[in-house]
Design a protein around this motif. Structure first.
Motif, PDB file in Angstrom:
ATOM      1  N   LEU A  16      36.658  51.942 -89.988  1.00 44.53           N
ATOM      2  CA  LEU A  16      35.684  52.967 -90.326  1.00 44.53           C
ATOM      3  C   LEU A  16      34.853  52.523 -91.519  1.00 44.53           C
ATOM      4  O   LEU A  16      35.408  52.096 -92.533  1.00 44.53           O
ATOM      5  CB  LEU A  16      36.422  54.275 -90.663  1.00 44.53           C
ATOM      6  CG  LEU A  16      35.632  55.443 -91.249  1.00 44.53           C
ATOM      7  CD1 LEU A  16      34.622  55.960 -90.237  1.00 44.53           C
ATOM      8  CD2 LEU A  16      36.591  56.565 -91.650  1.00 44.53           C
ATOM      9  N   ALA A 118      29.415  61.628 -84.638  1.00 47.44           N
ATOM     10  CA  ALA A 118      30.644  62.294 -85.111  1.00 47.44           C
ATOM     11  C   ALA A 118      30.632  63.734 -84.638  1.00 47.44           C
ATOM     12  O   ALA A 118      30.607  64.678 -85.432  1.00 47.44           O
ATOM     13  CB  ALA A 118      30.718  62.215 -86.641  1.00 47.44           C
ATOM     14  N   ILE A 123      37.186  61.420 -80.230  1.00 47.31           N
ATOM     15  CA  ILE A 123      37.019  59.991 -80.467  1.00 47.31           C
ATOM     16  C   ILE A 123      38.356  59.299 -80.710  1.00 47.31           C
ATOM     17  O   ILE A 123      38.465  58.090 -80.561  1.00 47.31           O
ATOM     18  CB  ILE A 123      36.073  59.717 -81.652  1.00 47.31           C
ATOM     19  CG1 ILE A 123      36.646  60.230 -82.971  1.00 47.31           C
ATOM     20  CG2 ILE A 123      34.705  60.316 -81.385  1.00 47.31           C
ATOM     21  CD1 ILE A 123      35.800  59.887 -84.188  1.00 47.31           C
ATOM     22  N   ALA A 149      34.414  53.018 -85.906  1.00 44.46           N
ATOM     23  CA  ALA A 149      33.387  54.015 -86.187  1.00 44.46           C
ATOM     24  C   ALA A 149      32.474  53.518 -87.298  1.00 44.46           C
ATOM     25  O   ALA A 149      32.881  53.455 -88.463  1.00 44.46           O
ATOM     26  CB  ALA A 149      34.031  55.340 -86.578  1.00 44.46           C
ATOM     27  N   LEU A 154      26.620  56.528 -87.220  1.00 41.09           N
ATOM     28  CA  LEU A 154      26.915  57.957 -87.220  1.00 41.09           C
ATOM     29  C   LEU A 154      25.901  58.734 -88.048  1.00 41.09           C
ATOM     30  O   LEU A 154      25.509  59.849 -87.687  1.00 41.09           O
ATOM     31  CB  LEU A 154      28.326  58.214 -87.760  1.00 41.09           C
ATOM     32  CG  LEU A 154      29.487  57.560 -87.007  1.00 41.09           C
ATOM     33  CD1 LEU A 154      30.812  57.946 -87.643  1.00 41.09           C
ATOM     34  CD2 LEU A 154      29.473  57.932 -85.534  1.00 41.09           C
ATOM     35  N   ALA A 224      33.824  61.616 -90.238  1.00 43.04           N
ATOM     36  CA  ALA A 224      34.567  60.710 -89.356  1.00 43.04           C
ATOM     37  C   ALA A 224      36.046  60.657 -89.736  1.00 43.04           C
ATOM     38  O   ALA A 224      36.922  60.659 -88.861  1.00 43.04           O
ATOM     39  CB  ALA A 224      33.955  59.317 -89.396  1.00 43.04           C
TER      40      ALA A 224
END
Length: 348
Positions: A16, A118, A123, A149, A154, A224
């Motif tokens: 992430l 998001a 997810i 992610a 996003l 996220a």
């Protein structure tokens, strides 16, 4: 003798942050996956990220999903059987991720989740939400092997998708209360760990609502992480209960009564204002939920959802009919009471 056991399936890796899409190939290598991947995506995510994904793999195949449906799942399965992939890469929002999740489960292969918005906790969770006619089915499947992610992507997604993801997480607050109520009144199995994680995630998002702004990558980071935590809570519980209570039943009914008018997360967020009121009355925390939703530009009224007052009241009074899950709405709410609570909370 103590004989209880559980099998918790979680992603093996969660990557992430800024620019991590370019590390997708390395993340897949770390999973010891090899061979040809099938990229499952939809038109807009394919334009945004498809080439960046495919260039990291040898001879990738692609399946374009126009809508989330059981027919789309079958199409992806047919494509996969023709190209014989070793794993699936789900790139996009709810449509490709939910579709790939079910297809991978049927094919007996793993998949990697690569969200470009998001917008929901699917997810990372082990459940797919697939519409069929005027209903929406929540189907169990294995969670992704990894989640990659990219917060830069996003942050560039439409703001309403991010606010829908926020609202979906905020609604966990009442989902956990329903779960605890079901434990007390119906002896439903309850996980303290999953419940605490889900509740903490919702509370943190409410507390940080003022810092979630459109176009800010840091906001995407917060949302996220919350979506990942929510999905993990469901995996620990082995069900969707940490993130789905009466507020989601109302949302599912709105999908049937007023299809296509609002995003799922927004519907669940507005419904959680009502269900929180029912759990706590006038002195409860429903105002905090409403104010947090308003702070992130998420809907707080039926009008802002794009549904009529009558449609919202119908969803509220019939939500208990669609699933055998004990919640604050079990037994039903009559129309007079529904109108009163929706009026008191400003929804209608």
């Amino acid at each position: 003798m103590f004989e209880k056991s559980t099998w918790i399936k979680l992603p093996r890796s969660v990557l992430l942050g800024h620019g991590v899409l370019d590390d997708l190939g390395a993340a897949v290598d770390d999973l010891y996956l090899s061979g040809r991947p099938l990229v499952v995506t939809s038109p807009t995510p394919n334009d945004l990220a498809g080439d960046r994904v495919r260039e990291q793999f040898d001879d990738p195949a692609t399946a374009i999903v126009e809508e989330a449906s059981f027919g789309a799942v079958e199409d992806v399965i047919e494509t996969a059987e023709a190209v014989d992939p070793e794993f699936l890469l789900a790139v996009g929002g709810g449509k490709p991720i939910d579709t790939a999740k079910m297809a991978a489960d049927h094919l007996g292969v793993g998949f990697v989740s690569v969200p470009t918005a998001a917008s929901h906790d699917g997810i990372v969770s082990g459940r797919s939400s697939i519409p069929e006619g005027d209903t929406r089915h929540s189907v169990a499947a294995d969670p992704p092997l990894a989640v990659v992610a990219d917060t830069e992507l996003l942050a560039d997604a439409p703001w309403e998708l991010t606010t829908a993801g926020c609202a979906d997480i905020i609604s966990n607050h009442t989902a956990v209360k329903d779960w605890r109520l079901a434990r007390r009144l119906r002896n439903v199995e309850y996980s303290e760990y999953a419940g605490a994680l889900s509740q903490m995630t919702a509370e943190l998002l409410v507390a940080n609502a003022d810092s979630i702004k459109p176009g800010l990558e840091e906001s995407s980071w917060i949302v996220a992480k919350a979506l990942v935590s929510s999905g993990v809570a469901m995996s620990i519980a082995g069900s969707s209960r940490p993130a789905s209570g009466a507020e989601h039943l109302v949302s599912h009914q709105l999908d049937r009564i007023a299809p296509g008018k609002a995003l799922h997360g927004h519907q669940a967020g507005v419904a959680s204002i009502v269900t929180e009121y029912l759990h706590g009355g006038e002195d409860g925390e429903w105002r905090s939920i409403r104010d947090a939703l308003a702070s992130i530009d998420a809907p707080t009224t039926a009008e802002e959802l794009g549904v009529t007052d009558a449609e919202f009241i119908e969803a509220l009074t019939t939500a208990h009919e669609i699933r055998d899950r004990y919640t604050i709405l079990s037994g039903g709410v009559n129309e007079e009471a529904a109108v009163q609570v929706a009026t008191e909370t400003g929804i209608i």
